[in-house]
Design a protein around this motif. Structure first.
Motif, short mmCIF file in Angstrom:
data_model
loop_
_atom_site.label_atom_id
_atom_site.label_comp_id
_atom_site.label_asym_id
_atom_site.label_seq_id
_atom_site.Cartn_x
_atom_site.Cartn_y
_atom_site.Cartn_z
N LYS A 106 0.85 -1.20 0.00
CA LYS A 106 0.00 0.00 0.00
C LYS A 106 0.88 1.24 0.00
CE LYS A 106 -3.65 2.23 2.71
NZ LYS A 106 -4.47 2.12 3.93
N GLN A 107 0.58 2.15 -0.91
CA GLN A 107 1.28 3.43 -0.98
C GLN A 107 0.83 4.29 0.19
OE1 GLN A 107 1.18 5.28 -4.84
NE2 GLN A 107 1.19 7.33 -3.94
N VAL A 108 1.77 4.78 1.00
CA VAL A 108 1.40 5.49 2.22
C VAL A 108 1.75 6.98 2.19
CG1 VAL A 108 1.46 3.43 3.67
CG2 VAL A 108 3.56 4.78 3.33
N THR B 224 9.63 8.63 -6.12
CA THR B 224 9.55 7.29 -5.54
C THR B 224 8.20 7.18 -4.82
OG1 THR B 224 10.59 7.98 -3.48
CG2 THR B 224 12.05 7.12 -5.22
N LEU B 225 7.86 5.97 -4.40
CA LEU B 225 6.60 5.76 -3.70
C LEU B 225 6.89 5.15 -2.34
CD1 LEU B 225 4.40 4.18 -6.51
CD2 LEU B 225 4.42 6.55 -5.75
N ALA B 226 6.51 5.83 -1.28
CA ALA B 226 6.61 5.25 0.06
C ALA B 226 5.54 4.19 0.19
CB ALA B 226 6.41 6.34 1.11
N THR B 227 5.95 2.97 0.50
CA THR B 227 5.06 1.83 0.49
C THR B 227 5.24 0.98 1.74
OG1 THR B 227 5.23 1.77 -1.91
CG2 THR B 227 4.34 -0.18 -0.87
N ASP B 228 4.13 0.53 2.31
CA ASP B 228 4.17 -0.42 3.43
C ASP B 228 3.66 -1.76 2.93
OD1 ASP B 228 5.08 1.43 5.25
OD2 ASP B 228 3.11 1.86 6.10
N LEU B 229 4.17 -2.84 3.52
CA LEU B 229 3.70 -4.19 3.24
C LEU B 229 2.84 -4.67 4.39
CD1 LEU B 229 6.92 -5.88 1.81
CD2 LEU B 229 4.99 -4.91 0.54
#
Length: 176
Positions: free
Chosen positions: A162-164, A170-175
């Motif tokens: 999920k993009q946070v 760039t894209l800050a992303t959490d798993l």
């Protein structure tokens, strides 16, 4: 002279009042030779599905469908493709000691090169159109499933990206 030559193999359709169904066509031009499975012109109709078969042995008349492309463009390898719009490619295998596998292979002698599986997401409804994904967009998901005691497929685990933060270079992303 004419720089374009075309040839085709057609079949008569079920409804003989309709145009012939093109099986294979060749469009030879000065810059490219195109092989078409199905028709790329309005002069012939195309198949609504394309099947690929193999025999079990060189002397066998037992034919097995190995792949199908349906009218929606979905591809099924080892089974019929799902009719759901979100299922584009499904790979299946069955039988004793069989294992369905999607393999990505890399062959090189460098330690920093490896196979990559890429899931791409754009915030557009048009295929091929890139549009920045907004914050809280789910970028992709990998699901692990197994058969339960009632012979139903159930989810065991999943990885969800999920993009946070807002999109930049760039894209800050959490798993999850």
């Amino acid at each position: 002279g004419d720089n374009r030559k075309t040839q085709k193999i057609t079949a008569e359709p079920y409804d003989v009042s309709r145009e012939d169904v093109m099986i294979i066509g060749l469009d030879a031009q000065s810059s490219v030779n195109e092989l078409h499975i199905g028709s790329n012109t309005s002069g012939n109709e195309s198949p609504t599905q394309i099947d690929f078969y193999t025999a079990t042995a060189v002397d066998s008349a037992t034919n097995n469908r190995r792949m199908r492309i349906n009218a929606q463009g979905n591809v099924g390898i080892g089974k019929d493709p799902e009719s759901a719009a979100q299922t584009i490619l499904e790979v299946s295998d069955s039988g004793t000691n069989s294992q369905a596998e999607v393999r990505i292979s890399a062959y090189n002698d460098q330690t920093s090169y490896y196979p990559i599986l890429t899931l791409q997401k754009s915030h557009s409804d048009t295929s091929g159109t890139l549009a920045a994904t907004p914050i809280n967009t789910y970028l992709g998901q990998i699901r692990f499933m197994g058969a339960d005691s009632g012979n139903n497929m159930d989810y065991g685990a999943e990885i969800l990206a999920k993009q946070v933060a807002s999109a930049s270079t760039t894209l800050a992303t959490d798993l999850y």
